[in-house]
Scaffold this motif. Structure first.
Motif, PDB file in Angstrom:
ATOM      1  N   THR A   1      -4.387  -5.924  -6.650  1.00  0.00           N
ATOM      2  CA  THR A   1      -5.654  -6.498  -7.113  1.00  0.00           C
ATOM      3  C   THR A   1      -5.573  -8.012  -7.244  1.00  0.00           C
ATOM      4  O   THR A   1      -6.511  -8.726  -6.877  1.00  0.00           O
ATOM      5  CB  THR A   1      -6.075  -5.880  -8.451  1.00  0.00           C
ATOM      6  OG1 THR A   1      -5.014  -6.012  -9.411  1.00  0.00           O
ATOM      7  CG2 THR A   1      -6.420  -4.413  -8.293  1.00  0.00           C
TER       8      THR A   1
ATOM      9  N   ALA B   1     -14.490   7.010  -8.964  1.00  0.00           N
ATOM     10  CA  ALA B   1     -13.497   6.407  -8.072  1.00  0.00           C
ATOM     11  C   ALA B   1     -12.983   7.429  -7.065  1.00  0.00           C
ATOM     12  O   ALA B   1     -12.847   7.136  -5.874  1.00  0.00           O
ATOM     13  CB  ALA B   1     -12.343   5.819  -8.887  1.00  0.00           C
TER      14      ALA B   1
ATOM     15  N   GLY C   1      -6.513   1.864  -1.312  1.00  0.00           N
ATOM     16  CA  GLY C   1      -6.753   3.194  -1.837  1.00  0.00           C
ATOM     17  C   GLY C   1      -6.614   3.308  -3.338  1.00  0.00           C
ATOM     18  O   GLY C   1      -6.780   4.394  -3.904  1.00  0.00           O
ATOM     19  N   MET C   2      -6.315   2.196  -4.028  1.00  0.00           N
ATOM     20  CA  MET C   2      -6.067   2.201  -5.463  1.00  0.00           C
ATOM     21  C   MET C   2      -7.232   1.589  -6.228  1.00  0.00           C
ATOM     22  O   MET C   2      -7.789   0.570  -5.834  1.00  0.00           O
ATOM     23  CB  MET C   2      -4.782   1.411  -5.760  1.00  0.00           C
ATOM     24  CG  MET C   2      -4.338   1.404  -7.224  1.00  0.00           C
ATOM     25  SD  MET C   2      -5.220   0.231  -8.305  1.00  0.00           S
ATOM     26  CE  MET C   2      -4.980  -1.320  -7.434  1.00  0.00           C
ATOM     27  N   VAL C   3      -7.592   2.235  -7.348  1.00  0.00           N
ATOM     28  CA  VAL C   3      -8.578   1.710  -8.294  1.00  0.00           C
ATOM     29  C   VAL C   3      -7.937   1.738  -9.676  1.00  0.00           C
ATOM     30  O   VAL C   3      -7.297   2.728 -10.057  1.00  0.00           O
ATOM     31  CB  VAL C   3      -9.860   2.564  -8.288  1.00  0.00           C
ATOM     32  CG1 VAL C   3     -10.750   2.220  -9.478  1.00  0.00           C
ATOM     33  CG2 VAL C   3     -10.624   2.375  -6.982  1.00  0.00           C
TER      34      VAL C   3
ATOM     35  N   ASN D   1      -0.071  -1.785  -8.366  1.00  0.00           N
ATOM     36  CA  ASN D   1      -1.507  -1.972  -8.583  1.00  0.00           C
ATOM     37  C   ASN D   1      -1.886  -3.398  -8.970  1.00  0.00           C
ATOM     38  O   ASN D   1      -2.891  -3.927  -8.504  1.00  0.00           O
ATOM     39  CB  ASN D   1      -2.030  -0.961  -9.604  1.00  0.00           C
ATOM     40  CG  ASN D   1      -1.654  -1.305 -11.036  1.00  0.00           C
ATOM     41  OD1 ASN D   1      -2.384  -1.993 -11.757  1.00  0.00           O
ATOM     42  ND2 ASN D   1      -0.484  -0.837 -11.473  1.00  0.00           N
TER      43      ASN D   1
ATOM     44  N   VAL E   1      -5.782   6.463  -8.874  1.00  0.00           N
ATOM     45  CA  VAL E   1      -6.552   5.894  -9.973  1.00  0.00           C
ATOM     46  C   VAL E   1      -5.584   5.688 -11.125  1.00  0.00           C
ATOM     47  O   VAL E   1      -4.908   6.632 -11.547  1.00  0.00           O
ATOM     48  CB  VAL E   1      -7.717   6.806 -10.397  1.00  0.00           C
ATOM     49  CG1 VAL E   1      -8.542   6.149 -11.501  1.00  0.00           C
ATOM     50  CG2 VAL E   1      -8.605   7.143  -9.194  1.00  0.00           C
TER      51      VAL E   1
ATOM     52  N   SER F   1       0.809  -1.220   0.000  1.00  0.00           N
ATOM     53  CA  SER F   1       0.000   0.000   0.000  1.00  0.00           C
ATOM     54  C   SER F   1       0.842   1.269   0.000  1.00  0.00           C
ATOM     55  O   SER F   1       0.311   2.361  -0.211  1.00  0.00           O
ATOM     56  CB  SER F   1      -0.923   0.006   1.218  1.00  0.00           C
ATOM     57  OG  SER F   1      -1.830  -1.082   1.172  1.00  0.00           O
TER      58      SER F   1
ATOM     59  N   ALA G   1     -11.677  -1.048  -4.995  1.00  0.00           N
ATOM     60  CA  ALA G   1     -10.564  -0.334  -4.359  1.00  0.00           C
ATOM     61  C   ALA G   1      -9.788  -1.267  -3.437  1.00  0.00           C
ATOM     62  O   ALA G   1     -10.376  -2.008  -2.652  1.00  0.00           O
ATOM     63  CB  ALA G   1     -11.091   0.858  -3.570  1.00  0.00           C
TER      64      ALA G   1
ATOM     65  N   ALA H   1     -10.941   6.942  -3.535  1.00  0.00           N
ATOM     66  CA  ALA H   1      -9.678   6.417  -4.055  1.00  0.00           C
ATOM     67  C   ALA H   1      -8.601   7.490  -4.000  1.00  0.00           C
ATOM     68  O   ALA H   1      -8.841   8.655  -4.332  1.00  0.00           O
ATOM     69  CB  ALA H   1      -9.851   5.925  -5.489  1.00  0.00           C
TER      70      ALA H   1
END
Length: 293
Positions: A35, A248, A218-220, A31, A256, A24, A215, A253
């Motif tokens: 995911t 987002a 904190g990432m999309v 990213n 992004v 994170s 998310a 988020a």
């Protein structure tokens, strides 16, 4: 001071307890790891008999410096590593009997690991994926903006979304996803957990589509973005990407991101115009068995 060492495990929760903060700390660059690992964690929790992935962290001085993960289907994901670190990891994975089918990472790390794996196993690497990573800076709506509006999809849109995702995969040569869609395994495809948005004309006709990952840290990630060929060049892709990106941000988020085809100057220019900034280049290599002498 502890020596540099890799710590592999099948325990994803224990792994995240130790390495989650590291992942994170750079959500844009990490990213895919964020995911992919979250999807493996969620699937393992829902299916107690699910085949486990392998997760590893590189520690030095008691701190996590890098991670790897190997999915049950053989995808090896890496955070940035030096050439010496990829060589040590390749030797460790080979000693443990693991055989990744492919590796995906930032360009330098992926290339270094591909060469390390070739040296240690004789497997022949083949480049199959090249991409630019962009992170959203200041979101800027396209001018002029096409008429219409964005609409979050519902259950009645599923057939339409599935069809367009398949067309997208045909365009980019993503055969594995095509096979899953054709087999009715939508939830197992990389699109199964996405939140989709359609851009519609004032008459309610869908003309473009974009999706976002859930998310994590904190990432999309915005993926995919698709406009049918006969509707391209009218600003629909930019409009629907802005819609998804703004949603987002509104949901909280902090990062992004999206990937782009480096051989498509049109899409790269579009994303820069609406506020995305180039962060890094990524690559993927698949491994063929050693050639017989």
């Amino acid at each position: 001071m502890l020596p540099d060492d890799w710590y592999p495990t099948h325990d994803v929760d224990g792994f995240l307890g130790r390495a989650g903060g590291f992942l994170s700390s750079r959500p844009a660059l990490h990213n895919t790891a964020l995911t992919d690992i979250e999807k493996l964690r969620s699937r393992g929790a829902a299916e107690q008999d699910a085949e486990a992935g392998v997760f590893g962290r590189l520690e030095a001085g008691g701190e996590v410096r890098a991670v790897f993960y190997l999915t049950p289907r053989g995808r090896l994901g890496l955070t940035p590593l030096s050439a010496e670190q990829t060589d040590a990891l390749a030797a460790r994975l080979a000693d443990l009997g693991h055989s990744p089918a492919n590796v995906v990472a930032d360009r330098d790390t992926a290339g270094a690991f591909a060469e390390s794996w070739r040296r240690h196993t004789g497997a022949v690497p083949e480049l199959f994926w090249r991409t630019h990573l962009y992170r959203l800076g200041t979101l800027t709506a396209p001018r002029p903006s096409p008429e219409g509006r964005g609409r979050r999809t519902s259950g009645k849109d599923r057939a339409h979304v599935v069809r367009w995702c398949r067309e997208f995969c045909v365009d980019v040569g993503e055969q594995h996803s095509i096979d899953l869609i054709d087999a009715g395994s939508w939830d197992d495809s990389r699109f199964g957990d996405r939140h989709f948005t359609l851009w519609e004309t004032p008459q309610g006709t869908p003309v473009a589509m974009a999706a976002a990952t859930p998310a994590v840290g904190g990432m999309v990630r915005v993926d995919p973005v698709y406009t049918p060929a006969h509707l391209r060049g009218r600003g629909y892709a930019g409009a629907v990407t802005v819609e998804v990106s703004g949603a987002a941000l509104a949901a909280g988020a902090t990062d992004v991101v999206l990937f782009t085809d480096p051989d498509n100057p049109t899409s790269n220019a579009l994303y820069r115009r609406i506020g995305y900034v180039h962060v890094a280049d990524f690559a993927g290599y698949r491994f063929a068995p050693p050639a017989r002498r």
